[in-house]
Design an enzyme around this catalytic site. Structure first.
Site, PDB file in Angstrom:
ATOM      1  N   HIS A 285       6.441 -32.194   7.550  1.00 20.56           N
ATOM      2  CA  HIS A 285       5.722 -30.929   7.367  1.00 20.56           C
ATOM      3  C   HIS A 285       4.700 -31.007   6.234  1.00 20.56           C
ATOM      4  O   HIS A 285       3.750 -30.221   6.208  1.00 20.56           O
ATOM      5  CB  HIS A 285       6.705 -29.794   7.104  1.00 20.56           C
ATOM      6  CG  HIS A 285       7.738 -29.683   8.177  1.00 20.56           C
ATOM      7  ND1 HIS A 285       7.425 -29.296   9.467  1.00 20.56           N
ATOM      8  CD2 HIS A 285       9.065 -29.962   8.178  1.00 20.56           C
ATOM      9  CE1 HIS A 285       8.520 -29.321  10.211  1.00 20.56           C
ATOM     10  NE2 HIS A 285       9.522 -29.722   9.453  1.00 20.56           N
TER      11      HIS A 285
ATOM     12  N   CYS B 204       2.655  -3.512   3.983  1.00 22.79           N
ATOM     13  CA  CYS B 204       1.816  -2.381   4.371  1.00 22.79           C
ATOM     14  C   CYS B 204       2.459  -1.801   5.633  1.00 22.79           C
ATOM     15  O   CYS B 204       3.631  -2.081   5.898  1.00 22.79           O
ATOM     16  CB  CYS B 204       0.351  -2.788   4.551  1.00 22.79           C
ATOM     17  SG  CYS B 204       0.018  -3.922   5.909  1.00 22.79           S
ATOM     18  N   GLY B 205       1.746  -1.010   6.401  1.00 16.48           N
ATOM     19  CA  GLY B 205       2.366  -0.385   7.565  1.00 16.48           C
ATOM     20  C   GLY B 205       2.885  -1.417   8.552  1.00 16.48           C
ATOM     21  O   GLY B 205       4.026  -1.346   9.022  1.00 16.48           O
ATOM     22  N   THR B 206       2.049  -2.360   8.889  1.00 14.87           N
ATOM     23  CA  THR B 206       2.432  -3.419   9.836  1.00 14.87           C
ATOM     24  C   THR B 206       2.730  -4.752   9.153  1.00 14.87           C
ATOM     25  O   THR B 206       3.284  -5.658   9.785  1.00 14.87           O
ATOM     26  CB  THR B 206       1.277  -3.684  10.822  1.00 14.87           C
ATOM     27  OG1 THR B 206       0.125  -4.080  10.053  1.00 14.87           O
ATOM     28  CG2 THR B 206       0.951  -2.459  11.653  1.00 14.87           C
TER      29      THR B 206
ATOM     30  N   ASP C 141       0.858  -1.183   0.000  1.00 13.93           N
ATOM     31  CA  ASP C 141       0.000   0.000   0.000  1.00 13.93           C
ATOM     32  C   ASP C 141       0.903   1.244   0.000  1.00 13.93           C
ATOM     33  O   ASP C 141       2.131   1.149  -0.178  1.00 13.93           O
ATOM     34  CB  ASP C 141      -1.030  -0.045   1.146  1.00 13.93           C
ATOM     35  CG  ASP C 141      -0.419   0.190   2.529  1.00 13.93           C
ATOM     36  OD1 ASP C 141       0.804   0.421   2.625  1.00 13.93           O
ATOM     37  OD2 ASP C 141      -1.182   0.160   3.518  1.00 13.93           O
TER      38      ASP C 141
ATOM     39  N   HIS D  30       9.029 -24.969   6.947  1.00 14.05           N
ATOM     40  CA  HIS D  30       7.994 -25.775   7.614  1.00 14.05           C
ATOM     41  C   HIS D  30       6.600 -25.566   7.042  1.00 14.05           C
ATOM     42  O   HIS D  30       5.796 -26.493   7.050  1.00 14.05           O
ATOM     43  CB  HIS D  30       7.959 -25.448   9.117  1.00 14.05           C
ATOM     44  CG  HIS D  30       9.139 -25.995   9.861  1.00 14.05           C
ATOM     45  ND1 HIS D  30       9.204 -26.035  11.237  1.00 14.05           N
ATOM     46  CD2 HIS D  30      10.308 -26.535   9.414  1.00 14.05           C
ATOM     47  CE1 HIS D  30      10.359 -26.570  11.611  1.00 14.05           C
ATOM     48  NE2 HIS D  30      11.053 -26.863  10.524  1.00 14.05           N
TER      49      HIS D  30
ATOM     50  N   ARG E 148       6.342   0.143   8.659  1.00 11.74           N
ATOM     51  CA  ARG E 148       6.427   1.013   9.828  1.00 11.74           C
ATOM     52  C   ARG E 148       7.055   0.280  11.011  1.00 11.74           C
ATOM     53  O   ARG E 148       7.154   0.830  12.111  1.00 11.74           O
ATOM     54  CB  ARG E 148       5.030   1.528  10.192  1.00 11.74           C
ATOM     55  CG  ARG E 148       4.481   2.515   9.175  1.00 11.74           C
ATOM     56  CD  ARG E 148       3.043   2.886   9.456  1.00 11.74           C
ATOM     57  NE  ARG E 148       2.603   3.976   8.581  1.00 11.74           N
ATOM     58  CZ  ARG E 148       1.330   4.293   8.393  1.00 11.74           C
ATOM     59  NH1 ARG E 148       0.363   3.612   8.999  1.00 11.74           N
ATOM     60  NH2 ARG E 148       1.004   5.278   7.589  1.00 11.74           N
TER      61      ARG E 148
HETATM   62  C1  RB5 Z   1      -2.568   2.207   6.622  1.00  9.76           C
HETATM   63  O1  RB5 Z   1      -2.658   3.351   7.391  1.00  9.76           O
HETATM   64  C2  RB5 Z   1      -2.355   0.996   7.518  1.00  9.76           C
HETATM   65  O2  RB5 Z   1      -3.529   0.701   8.216  1.00  9.76           O
HETATM   66  C3  RB5 Z   1      -1.899  -0.181   6.703  1.00  9.76           C
HETATM   67  O3  RB5 Z   1      -0.727   0.141   6.037  1.00  9.76           O
HETATM   68  C4  RB5 Z   1      -1.582  -1.474   7.452  1.00  9.76           C
HETATM   69  O4  RB5 Z   1      -0.714  -1.243   8.517  1.00  9.76           O
HETATM   70  C5  RB5 Z   1      -2.709  -2.321   7.801  1.00  9.76           C
HETATM   71  O5  RB5 Z   1      -2.568  -3.454   8.296  1.00  9.76           O
END
Ligand code: RB5
Length: 150
Positions: free
Chosen positions: A138, A70-72, A13, A103, A114
């Site tokens: 496995h 993505c961010g996380t 994203d 596995h 992030r």
């Molecule tokens: C976007 O702000 C954030 O929610 C997205 O990148 C992600 O971390 C979602 O899981």
């Protein structure tokens, strides 16, 4: 797709464009044919769209593996795992990145832009790409995951 074909899809994203592009360059340098399906602008865009698009490239056999960000890493991983045939894990360490290949026969890796610095993210990518499925005990477990899809 024969195991020796090194074609990989990348997507993210808007939070992860710079990291994705750094990873794309690195992976290309390791001899992979990189299919970077964007996005390329910083405009806010929903991670499920990009997780699904990358997952479909892997599920269809067009690409052997996928890396999504993505961010996380969590949301895009959840979306990718809804596509039949996808086994995607979020990793923030190299041990897990190796293990999901050895596995769990993971075919996609999710990263949090992030969460990780570029150096660690690239080490995680290298651990993922450098490992293969161990099979053996496995294999029936992965088969059980597959069975959940029917
Ligand atoms: C976007 O702000 C954030 O929610 C997205 O990148 C992600 O971390 C979602 O899981």
């Amino acid at each position: 797709m024969p195991a020796e074909i090194k074609r990989i899809v990348l997507s993210s994203d808007h939070t992860a464009i710079t990291l994705r592009q750094a990873i794309a360059g690195h992976v290309e340098g390791r001899g992979w044919d990189v299919v970077d399906i964007g996005p390329t602008t910083l405009e806010s865009t929903p991670y499920p769209r990009h997780g699904e698009a990358a997952a479909r490239r892997v599920a269809s056999g067009d690409c052997r593996l996928g890396i999504i960000l993505c961010g996380t890493g969590q949301g895009i991983m959840m979306a990718a795992n809804k596509v039949r045939g996808i086994r995607c894990g979020v990793c923030a360490d190299t041990f897990s990145a190796r293990m999901i290949r050895q596995h769990n026969d993971a075919n996609m890796l999710a990263l949090g832009a992030r969460v990780l610095g570029e150096g660690l993210a690239i080490d995680i990518v290298d651990a993922f790409l450098g490992a293969g499925f161990d099979g053996g005990r496995h294999a029936p477990r992965v088969e059980m995951i597959r069975a959940l899809e029917s």
